[in-house]
Design an enzyme around this catalytic site. Sequence first.
Site, PDB file in Angstrom:
ATOM      1  N   LYS A 110      38.262  42.329  41.615  1.00  0.00           N
ATOM      2  CA  LYS A 110      37.229  42.373  40.563  1.00  0.00           C
ATOM      3  C   LYS A 110      36.661  43.782  40.469  1.00  0.00           C
ATOM      4  O   LYS A 110      36.169  44.327  41.452  1.00  0.00           O
ATOM      5  CB  LYS A 110      36.116  41.371  40.891  1.00  0.00           C
ATOM      6  CG  LYS A 110      34.907  41.428  39.946  1.00  0.00           C
ATOM      7  CD  LYS A 110      33.873  40.333  40.282  1.00  0.00           C
ATOM      8  CE  LYS A 110      32.601  40.475  39.436  1.00  0.00           C
ATOM      9  NZ  LYS A 110      31.574  39.454  39.772  1.00  0.00           N
ATOM     10  N   ASP A 128      27.140  45.217  37.119  1.00  0.00           N
ATOM     11  CA  ASP A 128      26.906  43.876  36.573  1.00  0.00           C
ATOM     12  C   ASP A 128      25.411  43.657  36.366  1.00  0.00           C
ATOM     13  O   ASP A 128      24.690  43.305  37.296  1.00  0.00           O
ATOM     14  CB  ASP A 128      27.478  42.817  37.533  1.00  0.00           C
ATOM     15  CG  ASP A 128      27.254  41.397  37.021  1.00  0.00           C
ATOM     16  OD1 ASP A 128      26.882  41.232  35.839  1.00  0.00           O
ATOM     17  OD2 ASP A 128      27.466  40.445  37.808  1.00  0.00           O
ATOM     18  N   LYS A 146      20.127  39.637  34.703  1.00  0.00           N
ATOM     19  CA  LYS A 146      19.626  39.385  36.048  1.00  0.00           C
ATOM     20  C   LYS A 146      18.180  39.862  36.168  1.00  0.00           C
ATOM     21  O   LYS A 146      17.799  40.832  35.519  1.00  0.00           O
ATOM     22  CB  LYS A 146      20.463  40.180  37.067  1.00  0.00           C
ATOM     23  CG  LYS A 146      21.863  39.672  37.288  1.00  0.00           C
ATOM     24  CD  LYS A 146      22.590  40.560  38.301  1.00  0.00           C
ATOM     25  CE  LYS A 146      24.026  40.137  38.505  1.00  0.00           C
ATOM     26  NZ  LYS A 146      24.195  38.830  39.152  1.00  0.00           N
ATOM     27  N   ASP A 164      29.694  45.547  42.533  1.00  0.00           N
ATOM     28  CA  ASP A 164      30.461  44.439  41.950  1.00  0.00           C
ATOM     29  C   ASP A 164      31.922  44.829  41.689  1.00  0.00           C
ATOM     30  O   ASP A 164      32.682  44.038  41.122  1.00  0.00           O
ATOM     31  CB  ASP A 164      29.778  43.943  40.667  1.00  0.00           C
ATOM     32  CG  ASP A 164      29.935  42.447  40.460  1.00  0.00           C
ATOM     33  OD1 ASP A 164      30.235  41.736  41.442  1.00  0.00           O
ATOM     34  OD2 ASP A 164      29.767  41.985  39.312  1.00  0.00           O
ATOM     35  N   ASP A 222      26.534  36.077  32.965  1.00  0.00           N
ATOM     36  CA  ASP A 222      26.514  36.634  34.326  1.00  0.00           C
ATOM     37  C   ASP A 222      27.659  36.082  35.176  1.00  0.00           C
ATOM     38  O   ASP A 222      27.940  36.601  36.251  1.00  0.00           O
ATOM     39  CB  ASP A 222      25.154  36.338  34.986  1.00  0.00           C
ATOM     40  CG  ASP A 222      24.890  37.231  36.188  1.00  0.00           C
ATOM     41  OD1 ASP A 222      25.650  38.198  36.386  1.00  0.00           O
ATOM     42  OD2 ASP A 222      23.912  36.952  36.920  1.00  0.00           O
ATOM     43  N   GLU A 247      30.701  36.581  34.836  1.00  0.00           N
ATOM     44  CA  GLU A 247      31.664  37.414  34.115  1.00  0.00           C
ATOM     45  C   GLU A 247      32.903  37.739  34.949  1.00  0.00           C
ATOM     46  O   GLU A 247      33.954  38.025  34.384  1.00  0.00           O
ATOM     47  CB  GLU A 247      30.980  38.713  33.658  1.00  0.00           C
ATOM     48  CG  GLU A 247      30.912  39.839  34.711  1.00  0.00           C
ATOM     49  CD  GLU A 247      30.157  39.471  35.975  1.00  0.00           C
ATOM     50  OE1 GLU A 247      29.291  38.577  35.923  1.00  0.00           O
ATOM     51  OE2 GLU A 247      30.442  40.060  37.045  1.00  0.00           O
ATOM     52  N   ARG A 264      34.848  35.936  36.848  1.00  0.00           N
ATOM     53  CA  ARG A 264      35.963  34.998  36.665  1.00  0.00           C
ATOM     54  C   ARG A 264      36.666  35.229  35.328  1.00  0.00           C
ATOM     55  O   ARG A 264      37.847  34.940  35.185  1.00  0.00           O
ATOM     56  CB  ARG A 264      35.445  33.553  36.811  1.00  0.00           C
ATOM     57  CG  ARG A 264      34.400  33.183  35.806  1.00  0.00           C
ATOM     58  CD  ARG A 264      33.600  31.937  36.236  1.00  0.00           C
ATOM     59  NE  ARG A 264      32.589  32.252  37.262  1.00  0.00           N
ATOM     60  CZ  ARG A 264      31.773  31.355  37.800  1.00  0.00           C
ATOM     61  NH1 ARG A 264      31.841  30.088  37.447  1.00  0.00           N
ATOM     62  NH2 ARG A 264      30.898  31.719  38.716  1.00  0.00           N
TER      63      ARG A 264
END
Length: 486
Positions: free
Chosen positions: A253, A258, A265, A276, A335, A337, A339
């Site tokens: 990833k 993020d 968030k 991230d 959020d 995101e 996946r």
Amino acid sequence: MEIVVTSADLLREPSDLAVLACLEHTPLPAELATLIEGADFSGKARQQRLLYPRGMVAPKRVLLLGLGTAEKLTADSLRQAAATATRQAQELQVDRLSVGLNGDLALAPTLIGQALAEGLALGAYRFQRYRSELSAEQKFAVAGATIVATANAEALQAGATIGQTIARGVTYARDLVNTPPNDLPPAALGEAAIAMGQRLGLTVTVLDKAQLIAGGFGGVLAVGQGSANEPRFIVMEYGTAREGTATICLVGKGLTFDSGGLSIKPADAMTTMKSDMSGAAAVFGTLQVVAELQLPLHVVGIVPAAENMPSSTAFRPDDVITTLSGKTVEVLNTDAEGRIVLADGLHYAQRYRPAAIIELSTLTGAIVIALGAHAIGMMGTSQELADRISRAGEASGERVWQLPLWDEYREMIKSEIADMKNIGGRPAGSITAAAFLANFVGDYPFVHLDIAGTAFAEKPTKPYDTPGATGVGVRLLSALLRSYAE
Ligand code: BES
Ligand code: ZN
Ligand code: ZN
């Protein structure tokens, strides 16, 4: 740091700092026993005593470190002791340290050499690139270490060389993660891949936004569309598919930041989200190790890279997106995101017909709640691959803990209006995320590693970690890939 192994007696070689790592309940060498009150040092785990022998032995300083009991000893005990040794050398501003062992360790000499080298090198890690006002003392770096042993020097040296290579891979991963997100947008991650490829002879392809549109990478594009920093899709290939060599795909990833996107968030949860892309960093670091060790494998690193930002161009809750596979996803929370970009990365991996797809991501806050910082969450579709990764976890000290991926969890992400939705509610949040990913790997053996709890340590508990990135995954994957190469 330069690390060498010599065949000698630690206490007869001149040194500014000699570190003796001692098993509990093992008598000290006679010369040292006279220098310390017996009760002051037993060798229990993490105990430290610094002695100034004043000519009684050749070294100027002797640091005794406790390893704990022989029964409880693991390679990680040595890794930790070695890191503590480097930290002490750093504090004492000693240029070179020597390290020896006291007691009979029930570990193979190559493993001992590897663990010591990893600890020595990683204990020296600092991230000072953005510090412009450091004192000479703060800048001081230990130049080298000598592992001193009376036997098995050759095997120790072989292990130490591997350990140093792995530590360099971990260091590279940490540097990538620690680099602030303004200096490492997706394009810069792509440039880092190209530079690494040139350095190591890898075949690197970086797809830009226009190529992503042409190729139908709907997941990466959706997540990246809210940011002025355009997404990239990075493929790094080591070795070539040959008869008799396994193809392994590593998918990481690569969210360079993020924010949560429109499902933004809270401020406190947003800091550290430069990390991230830790899955991506683990893939970069591991490929460096694999290339430097010249393992006889075909390894493909795949990194979907994007920045998740809220804006008038951002993807939204209620959007339905078509991923690279053609499968559609109803977005209910922007959020979740990771996946979505990974859907494209995992689907892409299938074109290599791999023996295994191993994917790493800082995917869920739920795994932090379940396992904290002491284990990587593992879920997969192949128990054989999962078991193999478990063993690599024990060997490397980067332990994994498996959670189930039963069909019931897959039911939880079914959608009314698309093939699936991107969240399954709070229960089993880490598992429903994995269930989502499993839709994109076909029948290939697949394991997902959730490193959200282990990638970034604000208050580290191991001496080989420093505040910030841990470089998690590099040691684990290096152990795993070495097991394929055997
Ligand atoms: N990158 C985060 C997960 C994360 C959390 C990583 C803490 C490191 C530390 C991920 O993209 C995320 O935000 N996940 C959400 C999913 C939820 C909306 C279903 C989460 O875990 O809260
Ligand atoms: Zn997120
Ligand atoms: Zn994320």
